[in-house]
Motif scaffolding. Structure first.
Motif, mmCIF file in Angstrom:
data_model
loop_
_atom_site.group_PDB
_atom_site.id
_atom_site.type_symbol
_atom_site.label_atom_id
_atom_site.label_comp_id
_atom_site.label_asym_id
_atom_site.label_seq_id
_atom_site.Cartn_x
_atom_site.Cartn_y
_atom_site.Cartn_z
ATOM 1 N N LEU A 247 0.828 -1.200 0.000
ATOM 2 C CA LEU A 247 0.000 0.000 0.000
ATOM 3 C C LEU A 247 0.867 1.256 0.000
ATOM 4 O O LEU A 247 0.625 2.200 -0.756
ATOM 5 C CB LEU A 247 -0.918 0.003 1.216
ATOM 6 C CG LEU A 247 -2.040 -1.046 1.218
ATOM 7 C CD1 LEU A 247 -2.653 -1.166 2.609
ATOM 8 C CD2 LEU A 247 -3.112 -0.698 0.192
ATOM 9 N N GLU A 248 1.891 1.266 0.838
ATOM 10 C CA GLU A 248 2.802 2.414 0.883
ATOM 11 C C GLU A 248 3.495 2.613 -0.455
ATOM 12 O O GLU A 248 3.638 3.741 -0.941
ATOM 13 C CB GLU A 248 3.842 2.217 1.987
ATOM 14 C CG GLU A 248 3.314 2.409 3.399
ATOM 15 C CD GLU A 248 3.089 3.886 3.734
ATOM 16 O OE1 GLU A 248 3.556 4.763 2.967
ATOM 17 O OE2 GLU A 248 2.454 4.156 4.762
ATOM 18 N N ALA A 249 3.942 1.514 -1.064
ATOM 19 C CA ALA A 249 4.663 1.609 -2.331
ATOM 20 C C ALA A 249 3.788 2.154 -3.451
ATOM 21 O O ALA A 249 4.295 2.793 -4.388
ATOM 22 C CB ALA A 249 5.214 0.231 -2.714
ATOM 23 N N LEU A 250 2.485 1.925 -3.361
ATOM 24 C CA LEU A 250 1.579 2.329 -4.434
ATOM 25 C C LEU A 250 1.021 3.741 -4.283
ATOM 26 O O LEU A 250 0.391 4.254 -5.209
ATOM 27 C CB LEU A 250 0.429 1.329 -4.547
ATOM 28 C CG LEU A 250 0.798 0.001 -5.186
ATOM 29 C CD1 LEU A 250 -0.322 -1.014 -5.014
ATOM 30 C CD2 LEU A 250 1.126 0.178 -6.666
ATOM 31 N N ILE A 251 1.261 4.375 -3.152
ATOM 32 C CA ILE A 251 0.745 5.746 -2.976
ATOM 33 C C ILE A 251 1.274 6.689 -4.062
ATOM 34 O O ILE A 251 0.487 7.415 -4.680
ATOM 35 C CB ILE A 251 1.058 6.271 -1.562
ATOM 36 C CG1 ILE A 251 0.200 5.542 -0.535
ATOM 37 C CG2 ILE A 251 0.816 7.775 -1.478
ATOM 38 C CD1 ILE A 251 0.515 5.920 0.909
#
Length: 456
Positions: free
Chosen positions: A252-256
């Motif tokens: 999720l963090e990587a896709l922000i």
């Protein structure tokens, strides 16, 4: 103090200062290299009888002037001076032997880690693939992860309970994050990590989503919605006060940055219909996308150009292979370029063991209608531009990295060979493991040993 002694001290200090100046000038000159008299391909233009000056790892000037006083001068008369080539969609430094899984650090099949997978942590500066590619004029590469659902990979669908805000499983839509490297000898080849996210669409995406392209598109949009929900409610997620999400916190963090349009998304896609779906998705979701493959791109070249989306392509792909590439043709690069699409030309076989063939592919594109200057740009300046590093490498211009290759002739001609290779202003050896093995067996006789492979 007498006048004579004052004169002597003055003479001493003046001489000392002059000596220091000479030492400084000498040190500067040793770090200054001027390549003169060659046909200079800057990456965006051509200069006849040009002069390229490099110092401190950077290009100082490009033009037709004389070499600076005291510089090391390389006479390139009758030769071609070009920027180092950039291998895009590459696996250089991430795989040693394709058939040996233990050497492949480009693929991750974890069910809790997909988008967050970062290839930069697995790079090998001593890979024997790097010198081979370097001898093909390749000085930089965009290293991309492979999707586990492709080329013999696999995909896990197991659910994992109890992580983050409830159980989750990875939908496997993302292969991970790409990195930029240079190919100079040394222990640190990483230039910039996490320059793009990689995701498969078309048949590969359909396979991940349950077998249909429509399923993949819905799943992708739902993933973006979850990422945005998480970004707005991180505190609630940490308190376990948010509905269960399908991705791990790392993913999720990587896709922000992808969901916010700050990180480009490399989308592997071939069919013209799929390309149009991707363009629509990018517009509606506010994504920055790069098309990878686009074998049928010529059919929708105007739409790709209007969307301002660049394309990474292999111009020699001209066989259908499957129903995604029914209209593949060798004029694809020329048609896309004519429509105004920014293209970058790939090597063969994932640009690992055959990355040196990047220039051959550019030459083939020229033979099928791509202008020569556009072909040079497609393997030099364009890749840097596509990945947000315009002017930092891939061009011979003041301020750019001093990645300079002197060729015996036209670099797009297979018989031309590099005479000298500089990366970040440092001259590189013109040897590789295949050359060392050649020398071993040319020596003849039992017990002949190859020379020690140079430490990088």
């Amino acid at each position: 103090m007498t006048h004579d002694r004052l004169s002597s001290l003055k003479t001493f200090f003046v001489g000392a200062v002059a000596a220091v100046g000479l030492v400084a000038t000498s040190a500067l000159a040793q770090d200054t290299v001027a390549v003169t008299g060659g046909r200079v391909l800057t990456g965006t233009s051509v200069i006849e009888n040009g002069t390229v000056v490099m110092r401190g790892g950077r290009i100082v000037s490009v033009g037709t002037g004389a070499a600076p006083a005291g510089a090391r001068v390389i006479d390139a008369t009758g030769q071609v001076v070009a920027p180092g080539f950039v291998a895009v969609d590459s696996g250089l430094g991430g795989t040693e032997v394709s058939s040996v899984g233990g050497t492949n650090d480009l693929r991750n099949a974890s069910n809790t880690l997909s988008a967050a997978f970062d290839v930069s942590y697995g790079l090998d500066p001593w890979s024997i693939t790097l010198p081979v590619a370097r001898l093909g004029g390749v000085t930089r590469a965009i290293v991309v992860p492979n999707h586990p659902g492709s080329s013999g990979g696999h995909y896990h669908e197991e659910d994992t309970a109890g992580a983050g805000a409830g159980g989750y499983h990875s939908p496997g839509l993302f292969a991970g994050q790409a990195a930029v490297i240079h190919l100079a000898e040394g222990a640190d080849i990483l230039v910039r990590p996490r320059v793009a996210m990689v995701a498969p669409f078309g048949e590969a995406g359909a396979g991940v989503a349950g077998g249909s392209r429509g399923g993949a598109m819905v799943l992708f949009r739902e993933t973006l919605a979850e990422v945005r929900l998480y970004a707005r409610n991180k505190a609630a997620y940490q308190r376990d006060d948010l509905r269960p999400l399908s991705l791990s916190r790392a993913d999720l963090e990587a896709l922000i940055p992808v969901a916010e349009g700050r990180m480009p998304l490399i989308i592997t896609v071939s069919r013209a219909a799929d390309i149009l779906q991707v363009l629509r998705l990018a517009e509606e979701e506010g994504l920055t996308v790069i098309l990878d493959g686009a074998e049928e791109g010529w059919l929708v070249a105007d739409q790709i150009a209007a969307a301002g989306v660049p394309v990474l392509l292999n111009p020699v792909t001209n066989l259908p292979g499957n129903f995604e590439r029914r209209a593949a043709r060798m004029q694809n690069a020329a048609a896309l370029n004519a429509a105004g699409v920014v293209i970058a030309i790939k090597g063969n076989e994932g640009s690992i063991h055959r990355a040196r063939e990047t220039r051959y592919n550019a030459g083939n594109a020229v033979s099928h209608g791509l202008p020569y200057e556009a072909a040079i740009a497609a393997i030099t300046a364009n890749p840097a531009r596509i990945f947000g590093m315009d002017g930092q490498f891939g061009e011979l211009r003041a301020g750019a990295a001093a990645d300079v290759v002197i060729w015996s002739g036209d670099p797009l001609e297979p018989l031309s060979q590099p005479v000298a290779i500089f990366i970040n202003g440092v001259e590189q050896p013109l040897e590789s493991r295949p050359f060392l093995l050649r020398d071993r067996y040319l020596g003849g006789g039992e017990g002949v040993r190859p020379p020690a492979y140079p430490a990088q």
